[in-house]
Scaffold this motif. Structure first.
Motif, short mmCIF file in Angstrom:
data_model
loop_
_atom_site.label_atom_id
_atom_site.label_comp_id
_atom_site.label_asym_id
_atom_site.label_seq_id
_atom_site.Cartn_x
_atom_site.Cartn_y
_atom_site.Cartn_z
N ASP A 155 15.40 -33.62 17.19
CA ASP A 155 15.11 -34.77 16.34
C ASP A 155 15.16 -34.38 14.87
O ASP A 155 15.66 -35.14 14.03
CB ASP A 155 13.74 -35.35 16.69
N ALA A 156 14.68 -33.19 14.54
CA ALA A 156 14.67 -32.74 13.15
C ALA A 156 16.08 -32.66 12.57
O ALA A 156 16.31 -32.97 11.39
CB ALA A 156 13.99 -31.38 13.04
N ILE A 157 17.04 -32.25 13.39
CA ILE A 157 18.43 -32.18 12.94
C ILE A 157 19.07 -33.56 12.93
O ILE A 157 19.69 -33.98 11.95
CB ILE A 157 19.24 -31.23 13.85
N LEU A 158 18.89 -34.30 14.02
CA LEU A 158 19.62 -35.56 14.15
C LEU A 158 19.04 -36.68 13.29
O LEU A 158 19.80 -37.51 12.78
CB LEU A 158 19.69 -35.98 15.62
N HIS A 159 17.72 -36.71 13.09
CA HIS A 159 17.23 -37.78 12.22
C HIS A 159 17.59 -37.50 10.75
O HIS A 159 17.71 -38.44 9.96
CB HIS A 159 15.75 -38.09 12.42
N LEU A 160 17.78 -36.24 10.39
CA LEU A 160 18.29 -35.92 9.06
C LEU A 160 19.71 -36.47 8.91
O LEU A 160 20.05 -37.07 7.88
CB LEU A 160 18.29 -34.40 8.85
N GLU A 177 23.10 -31.48 -1.65
CA GLU A 177 22.49 -30.16 -1.57
C GLU A 177 21.11 -30.22 -0.91
O GLU A 177 20.68 -29.25 -0.27
CB GLU A 177 22.39 -29.52 -2.96
N LEU A 178 20.42 -31.34 -1.05
CA LEU A 178 19.13 -31.50 -0.37
C LEU A 178 19.33 -31.58 1.14
O LEU A 178 18.58 -30.95 1.90
CB LEU A 178 18.40 -32.74 -0.88
N ILE A 179 20.34 -32.32 1.56
CA ILE A 179 20.62 -32.42 2.99
C ILE A 179 20.99 -31.05 3.55
O ILE A 179 20.49 -30.63 4.61
CB ILE A 179 21.76 -33.43 3.25
N ALA A 180 21.85 -30.32 2.84
CA ALA A 180 22.29 -29.01 3.31
C ALA A 180 21.12 -28.03 3.38
O ALA A 180 20.98 -27.27 4.35
CB ALA A 180 23.39 -28.47 2.39
N GLU A 181 20.28 -28.02 2.35
CA GLU A 181 19.16 -27.09 2.33
C GLU A 181 18.12 -27.47 3.39
O GLU A 181 17.52 -26.59 4.02
CB GLU A 181 18.51 -27.07 0.94
N THR A 182 17.91 -28.75 3.59
CA THR A 182 16.96 -29.18 4.61
C THR A 182 17.45 -28.77 5.99
O THR A 182 16.67 -28.29 6.82
CB THR A 182 16.77 -30.71 4.56
N ARG A 183 18.72 -28.92 6.23
CA ARG A 183 19.28 -28.51 7.52
C ARG A 183 19.11 -27.01 7.73
O ARG A 183 18.64 -26.55 8.77
CB ARG A 183 20.76 -28.88 7.58
#
Length: 248
Positions: A155-160, A177-183
């Motif tokens: 869920d942490a990956i897919l809801h992102l 860059e926020l999406i990439a760093e969060t992933r």
């Protein structure tokens, strides 16, 4: 009530039937975007207009372009989410749910198509499968044990990815860059390379907000009167993770 009560959702066919499905997703998008301080413009009004249009069975040319786009993006994302998510779960969980989830995807796409047809272009989302997320040269999921933790990781990956796609389609500016760093940091956290305290505060804030999908799950359960054990498990896992990411 038995877990299969969630399968009663498969009776939903029309735009009106899916109005109660759409609303929690629209509110989720707004909650996460507002919580991160992203500009949402007229999104609250568009969500209201979308629900009203769906309840009335209005589609296409009878709906404002921005509202068509919001509905289409939300439903396409929900449609594409289910089957990839199941691939992250144990076989005993995945196999019995695959046929109804595939059918639900088809139904959601059919409704989304009615709204997408009235706008110039809307992309279709793609969600990660386990082999797409690698750590230490192998699928990261192999470093995560236990049903609840694997469920939470998926869920942490897919809801992102869900938020990134729907926000982009709706014109909400989310820094790539926020999406990439969060992933990246999310993977590090779930495979054990990072402690919760090691996460960047902005990453932690975003995942905290994304894990408010426990509210989405609860809203769908209540709106359709399901009393579903399947959804209650999802809600408990999401709430647990939200508390972890939100803790001091």
């Amino acid at each position: 009530m038995p877990p299969v009560s969630v399968f009663s959702l498969l009776r939903a066919r029309t735009a009106s039937d899916f109005a109660d499905w759409f609303r929690p997703g629209g509110e989720y998008l707004l909650r996460v975007a507002d919580g991160m301080g992203f500009h949402t413009g007229d999104l609250p009004g568009f969500i209201d207009e979308a629900e009203t249009a769906m309840r009335a069975g209005r589609t296409g040319a009878d709906v404002a372009p921005a509202v068509n786009r919001l509905i289409a993006a939300d439903l396409y994302a929900d449609a594409a989410f289910g089957l990839p998510f199941l691939e992250w779960t144990p076989v005993w969980y995945e196999l019995p749910l695959t046929p109804p989830v595939a059918y639900a995807e088809w139904r959601l796409r059919r409704v989304a198509d009615q709204y997408a047809a009235a706008i110039d272009h809307v992309s279709l989302p793609r969600f990660s499968r386990p082999d797409d997320v690698v750590s230490r040269g192998a699928p990261a999921i192999e470093s995560v044990s236990g049903f609840a933790d694997r469920f939470a990781f998926a869920d942490a990956i897919l809801h992102l990815e869900w938020f990134d796609y729907v926000a982009a389609e709706c014109g909400i500016g989310v820094p790539p860059e926020l999406i990439a760093e969060t992933r990246s940091q999310t993977v590090g956290y779930y495979v054990g390379d990072l402690a919760i305290e090691d996460l960047d505060p902005t990453v932690r804030r975003l995942q905290y907000l994304l894990f408010t999908d426990d509210e989405w799950v609860r809203a769908v359960d209540e709106r359709y009167g399901l009393g579903s054990s399947l959804l209650s498990v999802w809600e408990r896992v999401c709430r647990r993770e939200r508390e972890r990411f939100g803790g001091v």
